[in-house]
Design a protein around this motif. Structure first.
Motif, mmCIF file in Angstrom:
data_model
loop_
_atom_site.group_PDB
_atom_site.id
_atom_site.type_symbol
_atom_site.label_atom_id
_atom_site.label_comp_id
_atom_site.label_asym_id
_atom_site.label_seq_id
_atom_site.Cartn_x
_atom_site.Cartn_y
_atom_site.Cartn_z
ATOM 1 N N VAL A 166 1.007 -1.126 -0.362
ATOM 2 C CA VAL A 166 0.137 -0.325 0.100
ATOM 3 C C VAL A 166 1.222 1.426 0.039
ATOM 4 O O VAL A 166 0.333 2.176 -0.595
ATOM 5 N N ALA A 167 1.830 1.680 0.897
ATOM 6 C CA ALA A 167 2.654 2.591 0.883
ATOM 7 C C ALA A 167 3.696 2.642 -0.559
ATOM 8 O O ALA A 167 4.010 3.712 -0.963
ATOM 9 N N ALA A 168 3.867 1.758 -1.307
ATOM 10 C CA ALA A 168 4.090 1.806 -2.069
ATOM 11 C C ALA A 168 3.155 2.257 -2.825
ATOM 12 O O ALA A 168 4.381 3.520 -4.498
ATOM 13 N N GLY A 169 2.711 1.534 -3.474
ATOM 14 C CA GLY A 169 1.016 2.342 -3.769
ATOM 15 C C GLY A 169 1.029 3.901 -4.101
ATOM 16 O O GLY A 169 1.044 4.660 -4.625
ATOM 17 N N ASN A 170 1.309 4.577 -2.968
ATOM 18 C CA ASN A 170 1.231 5.846 -2.729
ATOM 19 C C ASN A 170 1.927 6.116 -3.124
ATOM 20 O O ASN A 170 1.912 7.174 -4.163
ATOM 21 N N LEU A 171 2.972 5.365 -3.322
ATOM 22 C CA LEU A 171 5.195 7.267 -3.751
ATOM 23 C C LEU A 171 4.221 6.454 -4.798
ATOM 24 O O LEU A 171 4.661 7.762 -5.959
ATOM 25 N N ALA A 172 4.195 5.547 -5.967
ATOM 26 C CA ALA A 172 3.567 5.573 -6.856
ATOM 27 C C ALA A 172 2.563 6.393 -7.408
ATOM 28 O O ALA A 172 3.093 7.116 -8.606
ATOM 29 N N ILE A 173 1.838 6.353 -6.557
ATOM 30 C CA ILE A 173 0.918 7.988 -7.444
ATOM 31 C C ILE A 173 1.172 9.068 -6.628
ATOM 32 O O ILE A 173 1.270 9.913 -8.037
#
Length: 609
Positions: A166-173
């Motif tokens: 989830v944290a990686a997905g937020n950073l990608a956005i």
């Protein structure tokens, strides 16, 4: 970034021509009306210098001192253990926004720093601050914090723990919001692989990240690839969740946006209408997501030149925004700029100005000067200043916007190039064609490379470049480019579309100028020749080719042979294009619209009124 930013994306992809989308802000008004006698709802003191609003409570019900809200949230957390008071209003239940949200998030973060290093609130408070910064458009600060959050999760739980993903997905956005698309897509592909391995290809989390990947691809202008992925996700989502599930509607809306960027207007309109009907049925006609869908429909109507229909829908959206969120909400201000743009497109400049200026000021005050939605709102005002003939003010605003946009979208050239092209249009009207040409040529080259030669934005900028080439007496080059733009816009829209008419008017003038110079024109495929020239040698089409093309005109390639049309025929074609464009623009806009005025001047100049 609820659900870890993995639930898809409802904001627009790169906008067409100049942005008309609603934007992505969700920030309530940040200050009370000047001169009000409102009191803080907590301490009951009236101090309008520091009173602020962070929710959607009506009138003075939402006014409070930031410090009072911080003390209330602290007390609430100590008494209940809940963190809700740090992020939402206890009355309207709306998540806080603007300066209030950011102030609360910073205070929560400072409070968490006093806790032990392994306390989970340290991470949660960091995430809350990220959300507040993101809403404020401060993506560079968000990037640093989210990189720290991701490393914390990796250290605590490993690379494939759900919290880490989830944290990686937020950073990608966040990377995507900064235009760092390669970084974003690399992380998203890693997350996709992890979910497929852990959960399977048909799991909803896998579909969520694939939807987010498709959105990133569309921002990279890889719209064909994005649309194919979105179709697969939409099919799977429909099968799993049903046609009217919010996430199914979200994917359908994103596909509609991608198709809009591809110029597939009919299918995009069909999908947008389906999303609008679905959201109205599931969420209600005045839900924020329903209003976003309605704005998308209005945007397509405007692009298609159906301004009266677009205006009707935008007025309904604006009325709903005022009712739901209040007159000072960021969404309301953005809706006003959309309506003002549609009024401008119809040549109703006074009405547009009355809406545009206060709305842009409201967006800037609410979101800050460097928020992407603020830049897009100012871009809409830039076009209005140009069309009103306020060229000095338009030029200054254009330079300011370019400097800001280059920072915000430094790795996403499309929006910056469109601003450069529009600044070129302003300079051309200020009789500085050489400066305008440099801006147009650079913008056109970058857009062709990033969007492809047949994209709407490329054709529109190509029209401006062609008109500028005529101004610097490169008439043959102008004819080639304007023929391509006119043909492409006719295919995308129709002969009577405003952009097609603008290209026809420019082409008509270029043809007449080329005929007057005794110049040649274009072979099929765009090569320029003269009567005694090799087509390969003449392909560049410089001003010299006009001068050496005595008694030559447009040449068309049939079985490799150039067929000559005399200059009189060339002029007749130009005059016909100008007359037809003039009549259509007068009927569509009336005599006061900037396009009508320009074509009227051309007709008078060339004696074809």
């Amino acid at each position: 970034m609820a659900d870890g930013g993995m639930s898809g994306d409802s904001s627009a992809a790169a906008p067409s021509t100049l942005p008309t989308a609603m934007g992505t802000a969700s920030t309530p008004p940040s200050s009370t009306p000047s001169g009000s006698n409102w009191q803080c709802i907590i301490c009951l003191d009236a101090d309008e210098c520091v009173l602020q609003k962070g929710c959607c409570c009506r009138g003075e019900a939402g006014s409070a001192h930031l410090q009072c809200l911080i003390e209330l949230a602290t007390h609430h957390t100590e008494q209940t253990g809940s963190m809700n008071a740090w992020r939402m209003c206890g009355v309207c239940k709306w998540h806080m926004g603007g300066e209030i949200a950011l102030g609360l998030a910073r205070a929560r973060r400072a409070r968490a720093d006093t806790l032990p290093p392994e306390h989970t609130e340290r991470l949660h408070s960091k995430s809350a601050l990220c959300n507040a910064l993101c809403s404020d458009g401060r993506y560079t600060e968000v990037e640093t914090l989210e990189e720290e959050i991701l490393e914390d999760h990796r250290r605590r739980s490993g690379d494939e723990h759900p919290n880490t993903l989830v944290a990686a997905g937020n950073l990608a956005i966040t990377y995507r919001s900064l235009g760092k698309y390669e970084k974003a897509i690399t992380i998203q592909r890693m997350i996709e692989a992890a979910y497929i391995r852990l959960l399977g290809e048909s799991h909803t989390k896998t579909l969520d990240i694939q939807s987010s990947i498709a959105f990133t691809l569309s921002r990279q202008n890889k719209c064909t690839e994005a649309a194919a992925l979105q179709r697969r996700v939409l099919e799977a989502r429909t099968e799993i969740d049903g046609e009217f599930h919010p996430k199914t509607l979200l994917v359908r809306g994103n596909l509609a946006r991608t198709l809009l960027n591809l110029g597939h207007y009919a299918e995009s309109m069909e999908l947008c209408n389906a999303v609008l009907a679905g959201r109205a049925r599931v969420l209600g006609p005045e839900h924020p997501q329903t209003l976003v869908a309605s704005s998308r429909v209005a945007e397509i109507l405007s692009i298609l030149g159906r301004f009266a229909e677009a205006e009707t829908r935008e007025r309904a959206v604006l009325a709903a925004r005022i009712k739901v969120s209040g007159a000072d909400h960021a969404f309301t201000h953005l809706a006003q700029t959309c309506l003002a743009t549609t009024l401008r497109q119809q040549g109703r400049y006074a009405e547009s100005e009355a809406l545009m200026t206060p709305a842009v000021n409201g967006v800037s005050q609410t979101l800050g000067p460097e928020h992407p939605d603020t830049i897009l709102a100012h871009a809409r005002r830039l076009v209005l200043l140009h069309d009103q003939g306020e060229l000095e003010a338009a030029e200054q605003l254009g330079h300011d916007l370019l400097a800001t946009a280059a920072s915000v979208w430094r790795e996403d050239p499309a929006i910056t190039m469109l601003l450069r092209a529009y600044l070129g249009r302003i300079l051309l009207r200020r009789e500085r064609p050489t400066e305008a040409l440099a801006l147009f040529e650079h913008s056109h080259a970058v857009l062709v490379e990033s969007l492809g030669p047949h994209h709407t934005d490329v054709l529109v900028v190509g029209t401006g470049l062609g008109v500028t080439l005529t101004a610097v007496e490169r008439h043959a080059d102008a004819v080639v480019l304007l023929r391509e733009a006119h043909a492409g816009l006719t295919k995308l829209f129709s002969n009577g579309h405003p952009q097609t008419l603008a290209a026809a008017s420019g082409l008509g003038a270029a043809l007449i100028e080329l005929a007057a110079s005794g110049g040649g024109a274009a072979l099929a495929g765009g090569a320029l020749v003269t009567m005694d020239e090799d087509p390969k040698v003449a392909a560049e089409g410089s001003k010299a080719s006009d001068e050496h093309a005595a008694k030559r005109s447009r040449a068309e390639c049939e079985d490799g042979q150039a067929q000559v049309v005399d200059p009189a025929t060339l002029r007749a074609e130009g005059e016909q294009l100008l007359r037809e464009a003039h009549a259509a623009q007068l009927e569509l806009f009336g005599p006061g619209h900037v396009d009508s005025v320009q074509t009227t001047e051309r007709c008078a100049r060339y004696g074809c009124a």
